[in-house]
Design a protein around this motif. Structure first.
Motif, PDB file in Angstrom:
ATOM      1  N   VAL A   1      -2.599  -3.584  -2.706  1.00 55.08           N
ATOM      2  CA  VAL A   1      -1.804  -3.357  -1.494  1.00 55.08           C
ATOM      3  C   VAL A   1      -1.421  -1.885  -1.393  1.00 55.08           C
ATOM      4  N   SER A   2      -0.994  -1.280  -2.511  1.00 55.75           N
ATOM      5  CA  SER A   2      -0.618   0.137  -2.484  1.00 55.75           C
ATOM      6  C   SER A   2      -1.824   1.011  -2.129  1.00 55.75           C
ATOM      7  N   LEU A   3      -2.999   0.619  -2.595  1.00 57.26           N
ATOM      8  CA  LEU A   3      -4.210   1.375  -2.256  1.00 57.26           C
ATOM      9  C   LEU A   3      -4.585   1.200  -0.794  1.00 57.26           C
ATOM     10  N   THR A   4      -4.274   0.055  -0.241  1.00 58.51           N
ATOM     11  CA  THR A   4      -4.575  -0.207   1.163  1.00 58.51           C
ATOM     12  C   THR A   4      -3.637   0.591   2.064  1.00 58.51           C
ATOM     13  N   LYS A   5      -2.367   0.705   1.668  1.00 58.29           N
ATOM     14  CA  LYS A   5      -1.384   1.464   2.456  1.00 58.29           C
ATOM     15  C   LYS A   5      -1.692   2.957   2.455  1.00 58.29           C
TER      16      LYS A   5
END
Length: 129
Positions: free
Chosen positions: A112-116
């Motif tokens: 999720v952090s990589l997607t954001k």
């Protein structure tokens, strides 16, 4: 009595050869077609043709989809495994590497952090990891 150095018979050389192999070389040997080698010279020539000059078969880029972070595997270990496998893949660009790296992660929070804040290169991804 004089002892001369004699070449062991082909049968012994061919039977003992696979005991010296590991990894990719062992895998190559096990995939040789049955009865495709008649003597040690053929075996050694086939081996040299396949491996000399670092020429070994590259895997297709979709091979990276098979790399998964195991349940108790650390992120550091997964990164090491993944980067090692990318060396075995033929012509995978950064987009493919980024996608397959994320697909193999067990930590959904990290994904999720990589997607954001998506990294643009695999180098950026590995730094974040």
């Amino acid at each position: 009595m004089t002892l001369g150095f004699q070449q062991p018979p082909d049968e012994i050389l061919c039977w003992s050869f696979p005991t010296t192999l590991k990894g990719a070389a062992r895998e190559w040997f096990t995939k040789l077609p049955t009865s495709s080698i008649n003597n040690f010279e053929q075996l050694s020539n086939a081996f040299l043709r396949h491996f000399v000059g670092g020429q070994h078969p590259k895997r297709p880029s979709d091979h990276l989809l098979t790399i998964r972070q195991r349940e108790k595997e650390t992120l550091r270990s997964y990164v090491k495994c993944f980067t090692g496998e990318t060396l075995e893949v033929d012509e995978a660009d950064d987009k493919v590497k980024l996608m397959t790296f994320k697909a193999g992660l067990k930590s959904r929070e990290f994904v999720v952090s990589l997607t954001k804040n998506p990294p643009k290169t695999i180098a950026e991804m590995l730094i974040k990891a």
